[in-house]
Design a protein around this motif. Structure first.
Motif, PDB file in Angstrom:
ATOM      1  N   LEU A 397       0.834  -1.205   0.000  1.00 41.26           N
ATOM      2  CA  LEU A 397       0.000   0.000   0.000  1.00 41.26           C
ATOM      3  C   LEU A 397       0.869   1.256   0.000  1.00 41.26           C
ATOM      4  O   LEU A 397       0.515   2.266  -0.636  1.00 41.26           O
ATOM      5  CB  LEU A 397      -0.923  -0.018   1.223  1.00 41.26           C
ATOM      6  N   GLU A 398       1.997   1.216   0.694  1.00 44.45           N
ATOM      7  CA  GLU A 398       2.936   2.342   0.661  1.00 44.45           C
ATOM      8  C   GLU A 398       3.465   2.535  -0.759  1.00 44.45           C
ATOM      9  O   GLU A 398       3.603   3.665  -1.245  1.00 44.45           O
ATOM     10  CB  GLU A 398       4.092   2.060   1.625  1.00 44.45           C
ATOM     11  N   ALA A 406      -2.264   2.214   4.197  1.00 46.58           N
ATOM     12  CA  ALA A 406      -0.913   1.743   4.531  1.00 46.58           C
ATOM     13  C   ALA A 406      -0.633   1.962   6.012  1.00 46.58           C
ATOM     14  O   ALA A 406      -0.018   1.106   6.680  1.00 46.58           O
ATOM     15  CB  ALA A 406       0.131   2.477   3.687  1.00 46.58           C
ATOM     16  N   ARG A 407      -1.094   3.089   6.548  1.00 43.16           N
ATOM     17  CA  ARG A 407      -0.920   3.365   7.976  1.00 43.16           C
ATOM     18  C   ARG A 407      -1.595   2.287   8.816  1.00 43.16           C
ATOM     19  O   ARG A 407      -0.996   1.759   9.768  1.00 43.16           O
ATOM     20  CB  ARG A 407      -1.495   4.742   8.311  1.00 43.16           C
ATOM     21  N   THR A 408      -2.826   1.940   8.462  1.00 45.08           N
ATOM     22  CA  THR A 408      -3.561   0.920   9.222  1.00 45.08           C
ATOM     23  C   THR A 408      -2.796  -0.397   9.262  1.00 45.08           C
ATOM     24  O   THR A 408      -2.658  -1.024  10.318  1.00 45.08           O
ATOM     25  CB  THR A 408      -4.945   0.693   8.590  1.00 45.08           C
ATOM     26  N   GLN A 409      -2.307  -0.816   8.107  1.00 43.81           N
ATOM     27  CA  GLN A 409      -1.614  -2.105   8.042  1.00 43.81           C
ATOM     28  C   GLN A 409      -0.262  -2.073   8.747  1.00 43.81           C
ATOM     29  O   GLN A 409       0.102  -3.018   9.457  1.00 43.81           O
ATOM     30  CB  GLN A 409      -1.437  -2.526   6.574  1.00 43.81           C
ATOM     31  N   LEU A 427       6.697   2.572   8.743  1.00 42.74           N
ATOM     32  CA  LEU A 427       5.633   3.342   9.388  1.00 42.74           C
ATOM     33  C   LEU A 427       6.056   4.800   9.555  1.00 42.74           C
ATOM     34  O   LEU A 427       5.232   5.716   9.400  1.00 42.74           O
ATOM     35  CB  LEU A 427       5.278   2.717  10.745  1.00 42.74           C
ATOM     36  N   SER A 428       7.328   5.044   9.839  1.00 41.26           N
ATOM     37  CA  SER A 428       7.827   6.416   9.942  1.00 41.26           C
ATOM     38  C   SER A 428       7.660   7.150   8.610  1.00 41.26           C
ATOM     39  O   SER A 428       7.215   8.306   8.572  1.00 41.26           O
ATOM     40  CB  SER A 428       9.309   6.407  10.342  1.00 41.26           C
ATOM     41  N   ARG A 429       7.991   6.487   7.512  1.00 44.71           N
ATOM     42  CA  ARG A 429       7.824   7.096   6.177  1.00 44.71           C
ATOM     43  C   ARG A 429       6.360   7.423   5.908  1.00 44.71           C
ATOM     44  O   ARG A 429       6.042   8.494   5.361  1.00 44.71           O
ATOM     45  CB  ARG A 429       8.348   6.136   5.100  1.00 44.71           C
ATOM     46  N   ILE A 430       5.485   6.501   6.289  1.00 47.57           N
ATOM     47  CA  ILE A 430       4.047   6.730   6.052  1.00 47.57           C
ATOM     48  C   ILE A 430       3.548   7.907   6.873  1.00 47.57           C
ATOM     49  O   ILE A 430       2.811   8.777   6.375  1.00 47.57           O
ATOM     50  CB  ILE A 430       3.257   5.450   6.382  1.00 47.57           C
ATOM     51  N   TYR A 431       3.943   7.980   8.152  1.00 55.05           N
ATOM     52  CA  TYR A 431       3.536   9.113   9.002  1.00 55.05           C
ATOM     53  C   TYR A 431       4.012  10.446   8.407  1.00 55.05           C
ATOM     54  O   TYR A 431       3.277  11.447   8.422  1.00 55.05           O
ATOM     55  CB  TYR A 431       4.113   8.937  10.402  1.00 55.05           C
ATOM     56  N   ARG A 432       5.238  10.465   7.889  1.00 51.97           N
ATOM     57  CA  ARG A 432       5.752  11.715   7.316  1.00 51.97           C
ATOM     58  C   ARG A 432       4.929  12.130   6.101  1.00 51.97           C
ATOM     59  O   ARG A 432       4.656  13.321   5.895  1.00 51.97           O
ATOM     60  CB  ARG A 432       7.221  11.561   6.944  1.00 51.97           C
ATOM     61  N   ARG A 433       4.541  11.156   5.292  1.00 52.16           N
ATOM     62  CA  ARG A 433       3.719  11.462   4.130  1.00 52.16           C
ATOM     63  C   ARG A 433       2.361  12.024   4.545  1.00 52.16           C
ATOM     64  O   ARG A 433       1.747  12.817   3.813  1.00 52.16           O
ATOM     65  CB  ARG A 433       3.508  10.203   3.287  1.00 52.16           C
ATOM     66  N   LEU A 434       1.890  11.600   5.706  1.00 51.99           N
ATOM     67  CA  LEU A 434       0.604  12.085   6.213  1.00 51.99           C
ATOM     68  C   LEU A 434       0.748  13.358   7.037  1.00 51.99           C
ATOM     69  O   LEU A 434      -0.240  13.872   7.575  1.00 51.99           O
ATOM     70  CB  LEU A 434      -0.050  10.992   7.066  1.00 51.99           C
TER      71      LEU A 434
END
Length: 474
Positions: A397-398, A406-409, A427-434
């Protein structure tokens, strides 16, 4: 009889029909006797369903002796069909017809014990009655072994040990009985007593089976060096037995003696070229010494020997997914072929989907995206509590920039596997994107802590070895 420490007494059905004869009785019609005799012959050939059909609806014969034999035959057929309660009921009827007959009384008690352990009824009273019977030594040994067999099959090893001990007391010079006592004690964790019995068996008769059991006991006692010596002795005594070399190789792997394990398993794989398990162990050894191409090649050989072997397919998938080298096309094809054959296997689909995802990301070719998502979504749906399924689906998903899902998973991923630096990184990369920079910084710290912990080679290696061997030993 005994094989590798498992007591093998004649099956219940065979014992129950031993000595039955349907002779023609004056007050019994000839065709009735012939029918019973036909059913008896079928039962002796283990054709129990046919025998049951032959006597179905027949009344008990009027002759007293034939009536006893009739109920014994019905008990034997029921036992052969796995109907232990019906077998016990019929034997008890036969026993009541001849209350003075000790053999019938014992057979009825044993049939009752079989039914009780299968239905999880406390067999204490039945055991007490059987154990208190006054019998000639040879017959008591036979009865004790029969009890021990039934109890062992039910996992009641402590009770089985009681009967093995009694049999050993009656026949102290029989190494096989001491071996079985040692095995029962080993299974209930009485390691010192198990070792003493095994050493007594060894003093009477050396064998690879005894040495291998001593190796198992020593390993559980924490004496790995003594365990290795015993496994080596087992190989020396019985060099044609594959299981002894497997035990030795596994012990060397368990304690990370990789060079010695390679020598042992290379030789064993040559001696037993058709052994899937031997190839799996050898491939793991290659993997542990960073010879991944050899590990993959050997696992492919294992899957060629048995394309349905789940352990070989899983290890092939895991090593291919984790290895830093480009995935071997043959390995990828085999992993995904196994996943296609086993659609209910979450692990097969997650390894195939994860490997295809890795290839797609590294090559920049998204052509297999539908297949990747189909496999990973299936894995998460089948096994939502498995970290690997969540982590790989989160990465997919990322890759497609579906940041919220992607965050949920990935949150589920790190919750299920909090020590994974890779999970925290993604997860750090996903949080930054959000735009969640605070949460991203927390994940970065957790990633660094996990990486620092895993940077110690001994810790990383021990964890890897343990994970692989736990799966293999299952």
């Amino acid at each position: 009889m005994k094989l590798h420490g498992i007591v093998l007494v004649l099956p219940s059905a065979v014992l129950l029909i031993a000595g039955i004869v349907f002779a023609q009785a004056p007050d019994t019609p000839t065709n009735f006797t012939q029918t019973l005799d036909h059913a008896l012959r079928l039962a002796r050939m283990h054709r129990y369903a046919e025998a049951e059909a032959v006597i179905k609806g027949l009344p008990p014969p009027p002759d007293h002796e034939q009536r006893i034999a009739f109920y014994r035959l019905k008990a034997a057929i029921a036992s052969g069909l796995g109907h232990s309660d019906a077998a016990a009921q019929n034997m008890e009827v036969a026993s009541r017809l001849a209350p003075e007959n000790t053999d019938l009384r014992l057979a009825a008690g044993i049939a009752r014990l079989q039914a009780q352990v299968e239905t999880h009824i406390n067999p204490a009273a039945t055991l007490a009655g059987l154990r208190s019977a006054v019998l000639p030594p040879e017959q008591e040994i036979e009865i004790r072994l029969r009890l021990a067999e039934i109890l062992s099959q039910a996992g009641l090893y402590a009770e089985a040990a009681t009967d093995f001990k009694a049999a050993c007391r009656l026949a102290p010079a029989r190494a096989d009985l001491l071996f079985d006592l040692a095995l029962a004690r080993f299974r209930i964790g009485q390691l010192d007593a198990a070792l003493a019995s095994a050493e007594q068996a060894k003093a009477l008769e050396e064998s690879g089976s005894v040495e291998s059991l001593i190796g198992d006991i020593q390993e559980k006692r924490g004496d790995s060096l003594a365990a290795v010596h015993s496994y080596q002795a087992a190989v020396t005594l019985e060099p044609a037995e594959e299981r002894h070399r497997l035990a030795l190789g596994l012990e060397l792997l368990r304690h990370q003696t990789f060079d010695a394990a390679l020598v042992v398993l290379n030789q064993a794989a040559t001696l037993f070229p058709q052994s899937v398990r031997m190839k799996i162990l050898l491939s793991l050894t290659f993997h542990f010494v960073d010879r991944s191409p050899d590990a993959v090649r050997t696992l492919l050989e294992a899957t060629q020997l048995d394309s349905n072997d789940e352990t070989a397919a899983r290890y092939l998938g895991e090593i291919t997914l984790e290895d830093s080298a480009d995935p071997d096309p043959a390995a990828v094809a085999q992993v995904c072929k196994f996943a296609d054959k086993e659609p209910k296997s979450w692990s097969a689909n997650v390894f195939c989907g994860g490997i295809l995802l890795r290839i797609a990301r590294e090559s920049g070719n998204p052509s297999r995206k539908p297949e990747i998502f189909r496999r990973l979504q299936h894995a998460v749906r089948v096994a939502p509590g498995e970290a690997l399924a969540r982590c790989q689906f989160g990465k997919a998903l990322e890759w497609t920039e579906d940041w919220h899902e992607a965050r949920t998973q990935m949150e589920a991923c790190v919750r299920l596997d909090p020590d994974s630096p890779e999970g925290h990184y993604h997860l750090s990369r996903i949080y930054r994107r959000l735009g969640l920079t605070g949460l991203a910084s927390q994940q970065t710290l957790l990633q660094e802590e996990g990486a620092q912990h895993q940077s110690e080679e001994s810790v990383r290696r021990t964890k890897t070895v343990t994970q692989f061997l736990v799966l293999l030993e299952r």
